[in-house]
Design an enzyme around this catalytic site. Structure first.
Site, PDB file in Angstrom:
ATOM      1  N   HIS A  90      72.094  21.489  39.575  1.00 37.90           N
ATOM      2  CA  HIS A  90      72.342  22.578  38.622  1.00 37.90           C
ATOM      3  C   HIS A  90      71.074  23.373  38.314  1.00 37.90           C
ATOM      4  CE1 HIS A  90      76.550  21.461  37.445  1.00 37.90           C
ATOM      5  NE2 HIS A  90      76.165  20.345  38.042  1.00 37.90           N
ATOM      6  N   ASP A 133      65.575  29.744  36.068  1.00 38.40           N
ATOM      7  CA  ASP A 133      66.851  29.213  35.586  1.00 38.40           C
ATOM      8  C   ASP A 133      67.781  28.987  36.772  1.00 38.40           C
ATOM      9  OD1 ASP A 133      68.940  28.555  33.792  1.00 38.40           O
ATOM     10  OD2 ASP A 133      68.190  30.046  32.371  1.00 38.40           O
TER      11      ASP A 133
HETATM   12  P1  ADP Z   1      71.135  25.454  30.235  1.00 40.93           P
HETATM   13  O1  ADP Z   1      72.162  24.686  30.998  1.00 40.93           O
HETATM   14  O2  ADP Z   1      69.759  25.417  30.837  1.00 40.93           O
HETATM   15  O3  ADP Z   1      71.104  25.149  28.781  1.00 40.93           O
HETATM   16  P2  ADP Z   1      72.925  27.756  30.544  1.00 40.93           P
HETATM   17  O4  ADP Z   1      72.760  29.145  30.011  1.00 40.93           O
HETATM   18  O5  ADP Z   1      73.370  27.683  31.964  1.00 40.93           O
HETATM   19  O6  ADP Z   1      71.553  27.006  30.310  1.00 40.93           O
HETATM   20  O7  ADP Z   1      74.018  26.985  29.688  1.00 40.93           O
HETATM   21  C1  ADP Z   1      73.877  26.839  28.326  1.00 40.93           C
HETATM   22  C2  ADP Z   1      75.221  26.530  27.685  1.00 40.93           C
HETATM   23  O8  ADP Z   1      74.967  26.037  26.375  1.00 40.93           O
HETATM   24  C3  ADP Z   1      76.090  27.768  27.532  1.00 40.93           C
HETATM   25  O9  ADP Z   1      77.436  27.428  27.675  1.00 40.93           O
HETATM   26  C4  ADP Z   1      75.792  28.226  26.109  1.00 40.93           C
HETATM   27  O10 ADP Z   1      76.839  28.912  25.462  1.00 40.93           O
HETATM   28  C5  ADP Z   1      75.527  26.908  25.408  1.00 40.93           C
HETATM   29  N1  ADP Z   1      74.548  27.122  24.338  1.00 40.93           N
HETATM   30  C6  ADP Z   1      73.335  27.677  24.461  1.00 40.93           C
HETATM   31  N2  ADP Z   1      72.751  27.779  23.253  1.00 40.93           N
HETATM   32  C7  ADP Z   1      73.619  27.281  22.365  1.00 40.93           C
HETATM   33  C8  ADP Z   1      73.613  27.117  20.947  1.00 40.93           C
HETATM   34  N3  ADP Z   1      72.607  27.581  20.213  1.00 40.93           N
HETATM   35  N4  ADP Z   1      74.660  26.510  20.361  1.00 40.93           N
HETATM   36  C9  ADP Z   1      75.698  26.100  21.112  1.00 40.93           C
HETATM   37  N5  ADP Z   1      75.780  26.257  22.425  1.00 40.93           N
HETATM   38  C10 ADP Z   1      74.752  26.835  23.064  1.00 40.93           C
END
Ligand code: ADP
Length: 481
Positions: A153, A355
């Site tokens: 991922h 990312d």
């Molecule tokens: P990573 O897997 O590195 O965190 P991604 O953007 O691919 O990055 O996925 C992040 C996921 O977590 C998304 O579904 C996003 O909506 C969720 N997310 C990110 N920040 C928050 C937050 N502050 N509160 C709840 N969910 C979050």
């Protein structure tokens, strides 16, 4: 399709009705095909205890426990203080420690032994992410000949960075034990092939396969997506929660885990540059939602302090008694609330320095009102940028460029917003997470299990290995990075 699907992931959902794109897609695939989901229990415990059954799903969920020491050395240590920074091109943050390496190998070996005892010959095994790079190698060592797929991922490390690993040749050797290695982007595929190209044990075969010692592996991109329908529903269903931010309000938004790969200090500085260069007349705010993660790791604690400092400085310099330029929300926010805030924003800033994909970029697009959409500002270094080319693509290190993109987004004509949003929606729908899991499973299930080339003519072996697949499934590219 025959055989059970066996999914392995770091976390295992414990609730009856799972939520979150990836979890839902795997839940659907397992419910359809039947099988097992194996993962680490959210609480530490006896690492030698048998798998614990988590009931309530139409397939079996089996949890293993990490000891406190495993959690420190395997999870926080090798996974998140070696592999994570390495893969996000932050070798300066890598912490080499013999106890981390030993625990990483031991946890994978222990899990392999447990799995080998319950696997059936026609099970299709799908292992997820950097916590389990050596798991196939450990399973193979125990004689497991099943088809085993792996999806990473996060990004593939740069080849020169691999030298920081305690034993650099392991990376290529671990991946080579999988029949199929799925990566987020074509750039990741190119990086991975570069690692094999430089490895004397690897040989490139026709049909884009890599022969590594006596095994053949495939490396292919499968860009992950979101559960589009569910996210749209969240964005529409959530009502106002009294936080004062109504639909299409005067803010740009960032939603991230508080991770150094997300480029948050750069984003805050770029927003400051926007205020410097374009003035405060628009009274635009940056709403940054970033709950803490992995705070036990030093590098994570430091960013919180940095961000609080920058936000304080910018608000002190530019704020007014009724307006804060940066609103930094440093706690978890419910998913439907995030969806609503994304829908209401003029623009979303996804300015990661590195990312794997960045699903927030896709969530923002899915959450928009198609008649009045906001603008996506997207880092060239996020995996999402490879296909989401109708976003405003930016270099997150260039504060001037990000500041200009913010101003451009805030004043973009409706026609241009509609055109960009329609093109981005096509990408988001095409890469929906259910289509993603189906295409990976379909590709893996077409491969001959546990191919060994030794003693078999190459042409015959490859013919068996590479059964025909639909033309769109193979997205291998040698695009330079
Ligand atoms: P990573 O897997 O590195 O965190 P991604 O953007 O691919 O990055 O996925 C992040 C996921 O977590 C998304 O579904 C996003 O909506 C969720 N997310 C990110 N920040 C928050 C937050 N502050 N509160 C709840 N969910 C979050």
């Amino acid at each position: 399709m025959t055989g059970r699907l066996v999914v392995v992931s770091n976390r295992i959902p414990t609730e009856a009705v799972p939520s979150g794109g990836l979890v839902v897609a795997l839940h659907d695939a397992l419910s359809e095909q039947g099988g097992l989901w194996i993962g680490a229990h959210p609480e530490t415990g006896d690492p030698d205890a048998p798998f614990e059954e988590i009931g309530g799903a139409p397939y079996r969920r089996l949890a293993f426990r990490l000891s406190e020491a495993d959690y420190e050395n395997y999870y926080l240590g090798f996974a998140n203080s070696v592999l994570w920074p390495l893969s996000h091109h932050r070798v300066d943050l890598v912490e080499i420690n013999a106890a981390y390496t030993a625990a990483y190998l031991a946890v994978n070996r222990r899990l392999a032994r447990r799995m080998a005892a319950i696997l059936q010959p026609d099970d299709l095994v799908w292992i997820h992410d950097y916590h389990f790079l050596p798991l196939a190698a450990e399973l193979r060592a125990l004689g497991v000949g099943n088809r085993i797929g792996f999806f990473l991922h996060i990004p593939v490390p740069n080849i020169t960075d691999l030298e920081v690993l305690p034993h650099p040749p392991d990376y290529a050797a671990w991946l080579a034990q999988y029949d199929l290695v799925g990566l987020q982007t074509r750039t990741d595929v190119a990086r991975c092939l570069e690692i094999y190209r430089a490895d004397p044990r690897a040989e490139f075969l026709p049909s884009c396969a890599v022969k590594f010692e006596d095994r053949v592996t495939r490396v292919q991109s499968f860009p992950i997506g979101i559960d589009v329908a569910a996210f749209r529903a969240d964005a529409l269903s959530a009502g106002s929660k009294g936080d004062g931010m109504e639909a299409r309000a005067n803010y740009v938004i960032g939603v991230d885990r508080l991770d150094y790969s997300k480029g948050l200090p750069n984003r805050f500085r770029a927003f400051e540059r926007y205020l410097q260069d374009h003035g405060t007349g628009d009274r635009l705010s940056l709403v940054q939602i970033a709950p803490p993660t992995r705070e036990a790791v030093d590098a994570y604690r430091r960013i919180t302090a940095d961000l609080e400092y920058i936000a304080g400085q910018v608000n002190g310099l530019y704020g007014a008694f009724d307006w804060s330029p940066i609103r930094f929300i440093h706690r978890p926010v419910p998913r439907d609330e995030i969806a609503r805030l994304l829908r209401g924003a003029k623009a979303c800033l996804v300015t990661s320095l590195a990312d794997g994909m960045n699903l927030v970029a896709k969530e923002f697009v899915a959450a928009q009102d198609p008649d009045d959409p906001g603008v996506l500002i997207l880092s060239r270094f996020a995996g999402a940028a490879e296909d989401m080319t109708d976003a405003l693509l930016v270099n997150p290190y260039d504060h001037d460029a990000v500041a200009q993109a913010i101003d451009r987004a805030a004043h973009m004509s409706r026609d241009e917003r509609l055109r960009r949003h329609a093109a981005l929606t096509e990408v988001v729908e095409r890469t929906d997470v259910r289509a993603w899991s189906r295409s990976f499973i379909d590709r893996l299930s077409r491969l001959e299990p546990g191919l060994l080339l030794r003693g078999r003519p190459l042409r015959e072996a490859l013919a068996r290995f590479d059964r025909p697949s639909p033309p769109r499934a193979l997205r291998l590219s040698t695009k330079p990075t």
